[in-house]
Scaffold this active site. Structure first.
Site, PDB file in Angstrom:
ATOM      1  N   TYR A 151       0.833  -1.196   0.000  1.00 58.38           N
ATOM      2  CA  TYR A 151       0.000   0.000   0.000  1.00 58.38           C
ATOM      3  C   TYR A 151       0.874   1.256   0.000  1.00 58.38           C
ATOM      4  O   TYR A 151       0.649   2.191  -0.783  1.00 58.38           O
ATOM      5  CB  TYR A 151      -0.914  -0.017   1.223  1.00 58.38           C
ATOM      6  CG  TYR A 151      -1.655   1.270   1.475  1.00 58.38           C
ATOM      7  CD1 TYR A 151      -2.737   1.634   0.690  1.00 58.38           C
ATOM      8  CD2 TYR A 151      -1.278   2.121   2.516  1.00 58.38           C
ATOM      9  CE1 TYR A 151      -3.429   2.818   0.928  1.00 58.38           C
ATOM     10  CE2 TYR A 151      -1.954   3.296   2.758  1.00 58.38           C
ATOM     11  CZ  TYR A 151      -3.022   3.640   1.965  1.00 58.38           C
ATOM     12  OH  TYR A 151      -3.697   4.819   2.208  1.00 58.38           O
ATOM     13  N   LYS A 168       1.367   4.423  -2.813  1.00 54.90           N
ATOM     14  CA  LYS A 168       1.256   5.842  -2.488  1.00 54.90           C
ATOM     15  C   LYS A 168       2.515   6.608  -2.901  1.00 54.90           C
ATOM     16  O   LYS A 168       2.434   7.780  -3.295  1.00 54.90           O
ATOM     17  CB  LYS A 168       0.956   6.022  -0.993  1.00 54.90           C
ATOM     18  CG  LYS A 168      -0.431   5.543  -0.589  1.00 54.90           C
ATOM     19  CD  LYS A 168      -1.521   6.295  -1.353  1.00 54.90           C
ATOM     20  CE  LYS A 168      -2.912   5.853  -1.001  1.00 54.90           C
ATOM     21  NZ  LYS A 168      -3.960   6.615  -1.718  1.00 54.90           N
TER      22      LYS A 168
END
Length: 264
Positions: A144, A148
């Site tokens: 994750y 980003k």
């Protein structure tokens, strides 16, 4: 008054964003992944590029791009479509429709790897973790977090190539006060309970402070482009620096996890 478009409007941050802009009388276009009876929204799959371009209003000024798989425990294949391809589509649509700014929902997880209690526990913080600043080298703690980092890089590219105003807003852990208390009472990591509590106390973002951060990121004059800003509350135990966010966006956080938890 600006016309603000918000993707992921049905999510936790999206609902707070919608409330913030409605209270400030901005015109809103809300996008959700599916029909939502609780808000007036347009259904949009952000991985569909042509649909994104077609449905993003060409009279919009700002796109707040929140749509994402938000789990720091998700596998790459669960993340890459919406969190990487979807971000490219967001920037592509913003340029095609002549928007002036994109506020990209980045995350504390782009920096957190150095301070985790275990590499498989991204929502933990050790007691000797260092402070983190907006210009620190990326250190993603999960797939994750990697997505980003990619999203921030995409924004930097579009700011450079197309002159689009870009704010990479590193959003902390948005929880109500009651949710914060529940998280601390029942930490998500049973093996690293103290480190999980430390993470919650450090990364908490209250709904009130979230509204302020999103409003400022969307409407403030930017002293530089692209801009990285941390969005957490003014937590006594914070590790993310708020100095830059105060100076660049005039962010004014009001809440503190320690005050909420220690006043019980």
């Amino acid at each position: 008054m600006s016309h603000i478009a918000i993707t992921g409007a049905a999510g936790n941050v999206g609902q707070v964003a919608a409330d913030a802009f409605e209270e400030s009388d901005h015109e809103l276009t809300l996008f959700t992944h599916s029909e939502n009876d609780e808000m007036d929204s347009v259904v949009l799959d952000v991985t569909e590029r042509d649909a994104f371009v077609e449905q993003l209003p060409d009279d919009a000024d700002v796109l707040v791009h929140l749509a994402a798989n938000p789990s720091p425990y998700a596998d790459w294949d669960e993340l890459s479509g919406v969190n990487v391809d979807g971000v490219y589509n967001a920037y592509h649509a913003a340029v095609e429709n002549d928007l002036s700014r994109v506020v990209y929902a980045s995350s504390n997880h782009v920096l957190n790897a150095a301070g985790v209690a275990d590499p498989t526990e991204p929502e933990t913080t050790t007691d000797d973790a260092d402070a983190m600043f907006t210009d620190d080298r990326h250190a993603p703690d999960s797939y994750y977090g990697v997505t980003k980092v990619a999203g921030e890089a995409m924004g930097n590219f579009y700011a450079h190539r197309h002159g689009l105003d870009v704010v990479n807003l590193r959003i902390g852990w948005l929880l109500s006060e009651s949710e914060l208390r529940e998280t601390v009472d029942d930490p998500p990591s049973s093996e690293y309970e103290e480190a999980a509590v430390r993470f919650a106390r450090a990364m908490w973002l209250s709904p009130r402070d979230c509204r302020d951060a999103l409003l400022k990121a969307s409407t403030a004059d930017l002293p530089e482009n692209s801009l990285v800003a941390h969005a957490i509350s003014e937590n006594e135990d914070r590790l993310l620096s708020l100095v830059e966010t105060r100076r660049t966006l005039e962010y004014d956080p009001q809440d503190d996890a320690a005050r909420v938890l220690d006043d019980e």
